[in-house]
Design a protein around this motif. Structure first.
Motif, PDB file in Angstrom:
ATOM      1  N   LEU A 121     -19.931  15.623 -18.286  1.00 16.41           N
ATOM      2  CA  LEU A 121     -21.509  15.254 -17.651  1.00 16.41           C
ATOM      3  C   LEU A 121     -22.308  14.527 -18.737  1.00 16.41           C
ATOM      4  O   LEU A 121     -23.365  13.844 -18.456  1.00 16.41           O
ATOM      5  CB  LEU A 121     -21.888  16.579 -17.044  1.00 16.41           C
ATOM      6  N   ARG A 122     -22.020  14.906 -19.938  1.00 14.81           N
ATOM      7  CA  ARG A 122     -22.773  14.443 -21.079  1.00 14.81           C
ATOM      8  C   ARG A 122     -22.174  13.236 -21.729  1.00 14.81           C
ATOM      9  O   ARG A 122     -22.442  13.106 -22.894  1.00 14.81           O
ATOM     10  CB  ARG A 122     -23.410  15.303 -21.884  1.00 14.81           C
ATOM     11  N   SER A 123     -20.834  12.820 -21.339  1.00 12.83           N
ATOM     12  CA  SER A 123     -20.083  11.963 -22.031  1.00 12.83           C
ATOM     13  C   SER A 123     -20.672  10.778 -22.417  1.00 12.83           C
ATOM     14  O   SER A 123     -20.178  10.057 -23.588  1.00 12.83           O
ATOM     15  CB  SER A 123     -18.846  11.777 -21.352  1.00 12.83           C
ATOM     16  N   LEU A 124     -21.794  10.270 -21.735  1.00 16.61           N
ATOM     17  CA  LEU A 124     -22.395   9.024 -22.119  1.00 16.61           C
ATOM     18  C   LEU A 124     -23.551   9.186 -22.954  1.00 16.61           C
ATOM     19  O   LEU A 124     -24.321   8.188 -23.324  1.00 16.61           O
ATOM     20  CB  LEU A 124     -22.691   8.273 -20.831  1.00 16.61           C
ATOM     21  N   ASP A 125     -23.965  10.495 -23.088  1.00 21.11           N
ATOM     22  CA  ASP A 125     -25.307  10.596 -23.940  1.00 21.11           C
ATOM     23  C   ASP A 125     -24.940  10.527 -25.596  1.00 21.11           C
ATOM     24  O   ASP A 125     -23.873  11.057 -25.898  1.00 21.11           O
ATOM     25  CB  ASP A 125     -25.418  12.179 -23.552  1.00 21.11           C
ATOM     26  N   GLN A 126     -25.530   9.855 -26.162  1.00 23.96           N
ATOM     27  CA  GLN A 126     -25.425   9.563 -27.788  1.00 23.96           C
ATOM     28  C   GLN A 126     -26.234  10.563 -28.567  1.00 23.96           C
ATOM     29  O   GLN A 126     -26.091  10.438 -29.736  1.00 23.96           O
ATOM     30  CB  GLN A 126     -25.798   8.109 -28.143  1.00 23.96           C
ATOM     31  N   PHE A 268     -20.947  11.604 -10.152  1.00 23.40           N
ATOM     32  CA  PHE A 268     -20.070  11.933 -10.825  1.00 23.40           C
ATOM     33  C   PHE A 268     -18.685  10.619 -10.632  1.00 23.40           C
ATOM     34  O   PHE A 268     -18.372  10.229 -11.648  1.00 23.40           O
ATOM     35  CB  PHE A 268     -19.230  13.103 -10.492  1.00 23.40           C
ATOM     36  N   ILE A 269     -18.744  10.097  -9.543  1.00 25.06           N
ATOM     37  CA  ILE A 269     -17.938   8.900  -9.466  1.00 25.06           C
ATOM     38  C   ILE A 269     -18.486   7.581 -10.287  1.00 25.06           C
ATOM     39  O   ILE A 269     -17.979   6.986 -11.076  1.00 25.06           O
ATOM     40  CB  ILE A 269     -17.690   8.580  -8.035  1.00 25.06           C
ATOM     41  N   THR A 270     -19.808   7.421 -10.024  1.00 23.15           N
ATOM     42  CA  THR A 270     -20.476   6.653 -10.901  1.00 23.15           C
ATOM     43  C   THR A 270     -20.304   6.768 -12.649  1.00 23.15           C
ATOM     44  O   THR A 270     -19.976   5.922 -13.434  1.00 23.15           O
ATOM     45  CB  THR A 270     -22.230   6.334 -10.632  1.00 23.15           C
ATOM     46  N   LEU A 271     -20.427   8.082 -12.860  1.00 21.29           N
ATOM     47  CA  LEU A 271     -20.218   8.374 -14.396  1.00 21.29           C
ATOM     48  C   LEU A 271     -19.008   8.183 -14.823  1.00 21.29           C
ATOM     49  O   LEU A 271     -18.676   7.375 -15.707  1.00 21.29           O
ATOM     50  CB  LEU A 271     -20.600   9.922 -14.515  1.00 21.29           C
ATOM     51  N   GLN A 272     -17.957   8.526 -14.062  1.00 20.49           N
ATOM     52  CA  GLN A 272     -16.688   8.223 -14.383  1.00 20.49           C
ATOM     53  C   GLN A 272     -16.328   6.641 -14.521  1.00 20.49           C
ATOM     54  O   GLN A 272     -15.497   6.151 -15.482  1.00 20.49           O
ATOM     55  CB  GLN A 272     -15.497   8.667 -13.157  1.00 20.49           C
ATOM     56  N   LYS A 273     -16.819   5.943 -13.687  1.00 22.81           N
ATOM     57  CA  LYS A 273     -16.674   4.143 -13.780  1.00 22.81           C
ATOM     58  C   LYS A 273     -17.308   3.926 -15.148  1.00 22.81           C
ATOM     59  O   LYS A 273     -16.693   2.942 -15.942  1.00 22.81           O
ATOM     60  CB  LYS A 273     -17.251   3.564 -12.680  1.00 22.81           C
ATOM     61  N   LYS A 274     -18.448   4.322 -15.534  1.00 19.44           N
ATOM     62  CA  LYS A 274     -19.135   4.071 -16.729  1.00 19.44           C
ATOM     63  C   LYS A 274     -18.302   4.573 -18.090  1.00 19.44           C
ATOM     64  O   LYS A 274     -18.311   3.856 -18.839  1.00 19.44           O
ATOM     65  CB  LYS A 274     -20.457   4.774 -16.705  1.00 19.44           C
ATOM     66  N   ARG A 275     -17.782   5.730 -17.929  1.00 23.68           N
ATOM     67  CA  ARG A 275     -17.160   6.432 -19.037  1.00 23.68           C
ATOM     68  C   ARG A 275     -15.808   5.609 -19.372  1.00 23.68           C
ATOM     69  O   ARG A 275     -15.620   5.402 -20.334  1.00 23.68           O
ATOM     70  CB  ARG A 275     -16.830   7.785 -18.732  1.00 23.68           C
TER      71      ARG A 275
END
Length: 1158
Positions: A121-126, A268-275
């Motif tokens: 859930l925080r995989s895009l957080d820097q 979560f689907i949107t998050l996966q696409k960005k990841r």
């Protein structure tokens, strides 16, 4: 010498055999099919050397299985062993189906799953990347290249990258990444207050209780059981663990939340696409943590999992072994004792060593922070804080101070501070020899908040009080009492030849002779495990007599070499541990070997060996006595002649540094190098074996050179490094008196004194950043009474001057004079001091010229990160492959070299992972070879990996990263990605301006490339600005008659031709032609091409003038036909290759090869 030649031949034969073995055992990748529960089968490419546990980790990152953690892999109904290699599984073939089978949870599995979901859930957080945690670090290469593809055909250069712009904004350094803004999937995910489950619920399989607040504002209480996750009927004040009706049981928490929360499923689907849009190299953690010196102010979000981990993380121990301490010494020694006969055994052994050292370094860093922060109980709490010692997580921590007056003979605290790095360097040297039976300790040196912490693994039994005298070899009192042991003598004798250490005899306290094969400070101890350990490796390399002014020179009737006297040596050093670097020892031995090679007859070889300092009369063998300068060491009287000869050999090395190595260095610096800042300058010094303490002498030699103007950028970097290192010494002492609650105020005050204007600081010594209306009167009183708050700019710069004179023998003027004289950038000084001291500042644009307000306030100091120095293990087989690749490339066998590099990358990746400096170097070379061979798309992909690796390993603004950006731009242009190439060059120029300013040869290279790419896009005005700036820099740094200058004239001529300005084009091409005629002659191709081009320009100018004359004569039919001179992409690419030092030459069997230089 015959002996050396024989050894080299044997080594070469062994190398060829090992390379053949490596090439034979390397296996190709193959594809397997994965069948996850409840999903379609998908394919994945694996390597035969991959472990089943590594495949497990790969599946935890795959888009279809990333939400699963507790599962086993089965093939044909049999569970695969997690430690087995895939190639060892006989039934596993190409296309086989591996089934993912869900397994029962334990408390540990449930916690791991919860942590993994939180990380997803925080995989895009820097945030963790800017905080320097969990191997995360920032990278922008993929973002820059992808962003440019989404924009238009052409991007105008930002104002701050244009030539002549004096602004140096910092905000573009870390661009705001819109692609990494994660959608919110849940509002709250935390551990429930009902934990732990009561006994009766444990009997039903309850493991943990969770609280979730969905984005629909629905509060959920979730039970993690052995079978999976379900919603229970508990509330905030009522415990009811029974499942709700209807019951939904899911093996994955993500699956459960997706079923009960539509918002979670969508986001979560949107998050996966960005990841998945991220480059894989952006998601993989680094082996060693990388820190950034500047960071944005991020929102501190509510995170219950993070809070729970912080308070129950078992003092930061390894999460996989929570509840038990790792025996670091046993792990490290056990890894080194693994068999290494075959390639497979060596790979497993080196992989284990890499992993253990990386884990040890990470744990040591956490422990050092805990020690300095005061969160660890000392072994001797009754002592003063700077004298305390600590044990934490089976590691021993000591501070860089003169504990128990141990370093008093070596100048006290200064020597104690320097001894830590000498010991680390010695441990690296002895560990690299890999002598069976000889053991060194795991070692790391961490500088944090002004305190140097040495972290070592613990020798079994050393700290037991019952063992009164563990020392069996060496001395505890610098030679007054000396011990020896036959086993240590035999083991250390094997290290004497590679380390060039002279086996020698000293007298012990009773006057008896004692034989040693190391420095007397080296201690030998037998652990309770029966292993032989060596400690305190301060004298692994010969002492530097240029900095050993002890007054004993007259005792030996020595004549100091004239080279040393000429430069004012010997000099006083703040400590008596000055020694030569291993590169210097190697260079000196090679130099003496070359002198000996002039001997042609055996009759004079004995005399020749003595003349070059060889310890053998029959062959060349130079060794150094590490104790010959120790005042407390007593030698037998019969060794007086040998001692004098050994001291003379040390004086020869000291003179060799000044007469040979430093002039060689300055000669190399006069030619194109990548020296852009203090870090790259230090690397160049060390490559020549020169210690940084010789910077004053290097500056003196630079001033005496005829090419001093061409080396003004090197001198500027040297002066900057002297200032920054002297400031670092002062800052270290400054922080000793700072209260932890005042750290941000103290650091900001120091930075204001260092870089701010003196007029913005009040005369009483208190800066305005600590006197604001928001603070209470009590706080203002406390700050104003602090020692650190009384520091003024004049006080600080007087200390810097004193330190520069004491350490480097260099005289610094006042701050304004030195900045004006050497054109120093304050933003570059800020970057340098932050990198050297561990200061992290806020990302914003600072105004250093303000005379009414301080540059820095408390809120600008974000954090302080540790400066970590650790052991660097290597892969012997990969090093041989890289060496062989370089040799075959030099012979023109580019395809063979490419294959060798590919095998080296595979080998290194299996040992240390993809984010390692050696892998990055291999990718860089492989990308270059791909480009030369004409595979532009592959070259772009490889170079993009190289840039991302450089950013994540070295830093986004490292000099190597900037150079990698320039080559990425070249490959992108060759691949038809012109606007991407342009955007990458803008990034490279911006970073270069921050690091070293506009007055640097690297800027000339980038400006030439920018001018050419803009020319190719027919944007002539900005192209001319960059090419004119490149021309002015070329004449300064390469000379008016250099080929670089001629090339710059030619580039401007072609641009002006496209603009129709033939008069100016002719002027520049005539200048280029004149230089070619003078430098390479009339018959050279360059001269002929220039003359032909001049004829073309002349004809075009004549035609234009005729048309203008007809118009002036008012001829009715007269008109001007504008010459249509469009830029040629092939010609521009050829010029880009020349600028980057690549010349493409067609061969018969290879499409292209390369030659460096023009």
């Amino acid at each position: 010498a015959p002996l050396s030649q024989t050894e080299e031949e044997q080594t070469e034969e062994m190398t060829e055999e090992n390379i053949e073995e490596i090439m034979d055992l390397q296996e190709m990748n193959f594809t397997v099919k994965i069948q996850p529960p409840g999903a379609d089968i998908f394919e994945i490419q694996v390597s035969g050397q991959m472990l089943v546990a590594e495949l497990h980790q790969v599946l935890m990152d795959h888009e279809l299985t990333c939400h699963r953690t507790c599962f086993s892999l089965q093939l044909g109904g049999a569970v695969l062993d997690s430690l087995a290699e895939l190639k060892s599984i006989q039934s596993l073939q190409e296309g086989e189906v591996i089934k993912v089978v869900e397994g029962p949870y334990t408390v540990w599995d449930a916690r791991l799953h919860l942590r993994h979901v939180r990380n997803l859930l925080r995989s895009l957080d820097q945030t963790e990347a800017y905080n320097g945690q969990k191997g995360c670090s920032v990278s922008f290469a993929n973002f820059i290249t992808q962003k440019d593809k989404d924009q238009g055909r052409f991007c105008m250069p930002p104002e701050y990258v244009l030539p002549g712009c004096k602004d140096r904004p910092l905000t573009p350094m870390l661009p705001d990444r819109d692609d990494l803004k994660p959608p919110q999937c849940v509002q709250v995910l935390t551990m429930s207050s009902w934990n732990p489950p009561p006994g009766n619920r444990k009997m039903h399989g309850d493991l943990l209780y969770l609280n979730v607040l969905t984005i629909e504002n629905r509060e959920l209480n979730i039970t993690a059981s052995t079978r999976g996750f379900y919603i229970n009927q508990s509330t905030a004040f009522h415990f009811n663990p029974k499942p709700v009706v209807p019951t939904v049981l899911c093996h994955s928490l993500v699956e459960l939340l997706s079923q009960i929360s539509p918002g979670f499923r969508k986001n979560f689907i949107t998050l996966q696409k960005k990841r998945l849009q991220q480059h894989p190299y952006e998601r993989i953690p680094t082996l060693f943590q990388t820190y950034t010196w500047i960071a944005p102010l991020a929102d501190h979000r509510l995170d219950g999992i993070r809070a729970e981990e912080t308070h129950s993380s078992h003092m930061g121990l390894d999460d996989l072994t929570a509840g038990q301490n790792r025996d670091w010494n046993e792990e490290l020694q056990g890894s080194r004792e693994l068999p290494k006969n075959s390639l497979h055994e060596r790979i497993l052994r080196e992989k284990s060593i890499f992993k253990t050292i990386a884990d040890f370094t990470a744990a040591a860093t956490r422990g050092a922070e805990s020690v300095v922060d005061g969160n660890t109980v000392a072994l001797n709490p009754g002592e003063a804080p700077h004298l305390q010692m600590f044990i934490w997580n089976n590691m021993f921590f000591s501070l860089g101070f003169n504990v128990s007056e141990h370093y008093r003979p070596l100048e006290g605290d200064t020597a104690a501070h320097a001894a830590a790095l000498r010991d680390l360097r010695g441990a690296q040297a002895y560990g690299a020899l890999d002598i069976n039976g000889l053991h060194t300790l795991g070692t790391a040196v961490i500088d944090y908040r002004g305190v140097r912490v040495t972290v070592q693994s613990i020798v079994p039994g050393l700290l037991e009080k019952a063992q009164e005298q563990p020392l069996v070899y060496g001395s505890n009192d610098y030679g007054k009492t000396v011990y020896t042991h036959q086993r240590f003598v035999e083991l250390l004798d094997k290290t004497c030849h590679p380390l060039k250490i002279q086996r020698h005899t000293v007298l012990d306290h009773s006057g008896s002779p004692v034989e040693l094969c190391s420095g007397v400070e080296t201690k030998g101890i037998f652990g309770n495990d029966g292993r032989a350990y060596i400690l305190d490796l301060l004298r692994a390399f010969p002492p530097d007599l240029n900095f050993q002014l002890t007054g004993t020179e007259h005792k030996y009737n020595e004549v100091i070499p004239k080279e040393c006297v000429q430069y004012g040596y010997p000099r006083h050093c703040p400590h008596r541990l000055a020694s030569h670097r291993p590169e210097m020892v190697h260079a000196f031995v090679q130099h003496r070997s070359a002198l000996l090679s002039y001997v042609l007859t055996q009759a004079v070889i004995q005399k020749a060996c003595r003349s070059v300092g060889s310890v053998s009369d029959s062959g060349f063998d130079i060794r150094f006595n590490p104790d010959v300068c120790s005042p407390d060491v007593t030698f037998p009287p019969e060794c007086a002649e040998d001692l004098q000869r050994q001291r003379q050999l040390l004086w020869d090395v000291a003179a060799f540094v000044l007469s040979h190595q430093i002039p060689t260095l300055t000669y190399c610096l006069a030619h194109p190098t990548v020296v852009m800042d203090g870090a790259t300058l230090t690397s160049e010094l060390h490559r020549h074996g020169i210690n940084v303490r010789y910077l004053g002498t290097v500056l003196e030699q630079l001033d005496s050179m005829e090419e001093c103007v061409r080396l003004s950028h090197i001198k500027r970097i040297c002066v900057s490094e002297v200032i920054v290192r002297s400031t670092k010494h002062t800052f270290r002492n400054y922080l000793q008196d700072v209260d932890p609650a005042s750290l941000s105020a103290a650091v900001s005050h120091f930075l204001n004194c260092f870089l701010g204007s003196s007029s913005c600081l009040v005369s009483g010594g208190r800066s305005e950043e600590v006197i604001t209306k928001r603070r209470s009167r009590r706080r203002r009183s406390r700050i104003s009474g602090s020692v650190w708050a009384k520091l003024t700019p004049s006080d600080l710069w007087s200390r810097i001057k004193k330190d520069a004179q004491e350490y480097f023998s260099y005289q610094i003027e006042s701050v304004d004079e030195v900045i004006e004289k050497h054109s120093l950038q304050k933003v570059s000084l800020l970057r340098a001091i932050c990198l050297q001291t561990g200061i992290q500042v806020l990302l914003k644009d600072y105004t250093f010229e303000s005379r009414h307000r301080p540059v820095f306030v408390e809120e600008d100091v974000m954090n302080m990160f540790p400066i970590v120095k650790h052991l660097n293990p290597t892969s012997s087989d990969a090093s041989r492959l890289i060496g062989e690749a370089q040799r075959v490339v030099q012979r023109g066998l580019l395809k063979n070299g490419y294959d060798f590099i590919s095998q080296a990358i595979t080998l290194l990746t299996s040992i240390c992972g993809v984010l390692h400096e050696d892998v990055c170097s291999c990718l860089r070379l492989q990308g270059r070879l791909s480009y030369i061979l004409g595979h532009h798309t592959e070259a772009i992909n490889l170079q993009e990996k190289t840039v991302i690796s450089s950013e994540r390993i070295k830093g986004v603004d490292h000099a190597q990263t900037i150079q990698d950006y320039t080559y990425l731009a070249l490959y992108c242009f060759a691949g038809g990605q012109l606007t991407t190439s342009l955007q990458v060059l803008y990034r490279a120029r911006y970073l270069c301006l921050l690091v070293c300013g506009e007055d640097h040869p690297q800027v000339a290279l980038i400006d030439s490339m920018l001018g050419l790419v803009l020319h190719g896009l027919m944007e002539y005005e900005p192209s001319q600005k960059f090419l004119e700036n490149a021309l002015s820099l070329a004449v300064k740094y390469y000379g008016a008659m250099s080929l670089k200058h001629a090339q710059s004239h030619h580039l401007l001529a072609t641009l002006l031709e496209s603009k129709g300005d033939f008069r100016s084009a002719l002027h520049h091409e005539k200048e280029a032609c004149s230089i070619y005629q003078n430098q390479v002659g009339e018959d050279h191709d360059r001269t002929k091409e220039s003359k032909n081009y001049l004829k073309t320009l002349t004809q075009q100018a004549v035609n234009l003038q005729k048309a203008l004359n007809q118009i002036y004569c008012e001829t009715p039919s007269a008109c001007i036909t504008p010459p249509k001179v469009f830029p040629n992409a092939v010609t521009i690419l050829q010029q880009l290759n020349l600028i980057c030092g690549i010349v493409l030459v067609p061969l018969r069997y290879v499409a292209m090869t390369l030659d460096f230089g023009i």
